[in-house]
Design an enzyme around this catalytic site. Sequence first.
Site, PDB file in Angstrom:
ATOM      1  N   TRP A 186       0.832  -1.207   0.000  1.00  0.00           N
ATOM      2  CA  TRP A 186       0.000   0.000   0.000  1.00  0.00           C
ATOM      3  C   TRP A 186       0.863   1.251   0.000  1.00  0.00           C
ATOM      4  CZ3 TRP A 186      -4.307  -1.422  -1.792  1.00  0.00           C
ATOM      5  CH2 TRP A 186      -4.918  -2.620  -1.385  1.00  0.00           C
ATOM      6  N   ASP A 194      -1.605   6.911   6.231  1.00  0.00           N
ATOM      7  CA  ASP A 194      -2.645   5.964   5.831  1.00  0.00           C
ATOM      8  C   ASP A 194      -2.895   5.075   7.050  1.00  0.00           C
ATOM      9  OD1 ASP A 194      -4.154   3.849   4.899  1.00  0.00           O
ATOM     10  OD2 ASP A 194      -2.841   3.376   3.195  1.00  0.00           O
ATOM     11  N   LYS A 249     -11.776  -1.965   7.283  1.00  0.00           N
ATOM     12  CA  LYS A 249     -10.960  -2.786   8.175  1.00  0.00           C
ATOM     13  C   LYS A 249     -11.429  -2.674   9.631  1.00  0.00           C
ATOM     14  CE  LYS A 249      -8.479  -3.274   4.419  1.00  0.00           C
ATOM     15  NZ  LYS A 249      -7.464  -2.361   3.930  1.00  0.00           N
TER      16      LYS A 249
HETATM   17  C1  LIG Z   1      -6.887  -2.023   2.440  1.00  0.00           C
HETATM   18  C2  LIG Z   1      -5.865  -0.936   2.445  1.00  0.00           C
HETATM   19  C3  LIG Z   1      -5.806   0.039   1.437  1.00  0.00           C
HETATM   20  C4  LIG Z   1      -6.722   0.024   0.235  1.00  0.00           C
HETATM   21  O1  LIG Z   1      -7.948   0.483   0.579  1.00  0.00           O
HETATM   22  P1  LIG Z   1      -9.113   0.642  -0.539  1.00  0.00           P
HETATM   23  O2  LIG Z   1     -10.190   1.269   0.306  1.00  0.00           O
HETATM   24  O3  LIG Z   1      -9.446  -0.715  -1.019  1.00  0.00           O
HETATM   25  O4  LIG Z   1      -8.606   1.537  -1.593  1.00  0.00           O
HETATM   26  C5  LIG Z   1      -4.856   1.029   1.553  1.00  0.00           C
HETATM   27  N1  LIG Z   1      -4.013   1.085   2.595  1.00  0.00           N
HETATM   28  C6  LIG Z   1      -4.023   0.156   3.572  1.00  0.00           C
HETATM   29  C7  LIG Z   1      -3.056   0.245   4.699  1.00  0.00           C
HETATM   30  C8  LIG Z   1      -4.958  -0.881   3.529  1.00  0.00           C
HETATM   31  O5  LIG Z   1      -4.981  -1.811   4.496  1.00  0.00           O
END
Ligand SMILES: *Cc1c(COP(=O)(O)O)cnc(C)c1O
Length: 356
Positions: free
Chosen positions: A99, A166, A190
Amino acid sequence: MKKHNFYAGPSILPEVAIEETIKAIKDFEGTGISLMSVSHRSKEFEAVMNETEALFKELLDIPEGYKVIFLGGGASTQFMMVPYNMLNKKAAYLNTGTWAKKALKEAKGFGEVVEVASSADTIYNYIPKGYEVPADADYFHITTNNTIYGTEIKHDMDCKVPLVADMSSDIFSRPVDVSKYALIYGGAQKNFAPAGVTFVIVKEDILGKVDRYLPTMIDYRTHIENGSMFNTPPVLPIFTGYQTLKWLKNLGGLEVMQKINQEKANLLYSEIDRNKLFKPTVLDEADRSIMNICWIMNDEYKDLEQDFLKFAQERGMVGMKGHRSVGGFRASTYNALPKESVEALVAVMKEFESKH
Ligand SMILES: *Cc1c(COP(=O)(O)O)cnc(C)c1O
């Protein structure tokens, strides 16, 4: 048979949040109308939006000067929106996994990008340390929890330049000192809500500093000025997220949540360390995620990987296959996962060991 949900995302949500959503789909707040059919501008939904934002602020103790907005597009859209809104000349990125790397790639379209450090050399099984962030960077981007690799930055670092994080997979897992960050974003699926809503916590005074034209939907200020209602927001996931936050508040908030999460993680890591069949992928305890716990078979038991997955599945364990880039197993132990599920998994690991 009781299922234990270890999926990495979309993932387990508090049962009460799902129950309340089912009720609201049938009759939203006594309106006699489904949550799926009610105007986002109805006073009942506006209240949900306002209260969700208020709970974000309360639970994360968000200081003055920050706004919370809810958008579509997932965390992946933020990989682009962050540089669009914040990158004038140079940005710094910490490459701690898939990511993080995707975020870094997007930024390259907007200016110079410095990768300050990377743990790609050992399949991202540690958090790099001792790197230098260029003092003239417009911001420094980190991924606090690396969902695929099971590493986590569990503290709020000091940074000379605006810090962007993030927090898709560890938001609300622990108290966060939001004042250390210029912007925090994440996909909901999540630890917060079903897929479809993305949260952004942004310090307002960092915006409006880039020279480029910002398309209306890309400009964070559009969504701040319109209370996340410039266009139709993802009504249903916001509602479920609101229920999740109420659940979290009733539980006692983020300090209590962190303690429970740490207990669950300790339980599973100790079993991985102890069990002769398995070994952890992340060796440094300081870097071990309390949200996504990864492990593999010990070398002499490699052939048993599929057998163990099947054995665990037959005993109700769901979503435990490791990401294809790491192999082995991953148990996601998000907020809503009860400790009993971790205990059940540990029991399965011991039972499997006793057979070999
Ligand atoms: C799942 C995840 C993403 C991607 O998220 P989307 O909503 O599917 O774009 C980005 N960063 C992290 C750390 C993630 O766990």
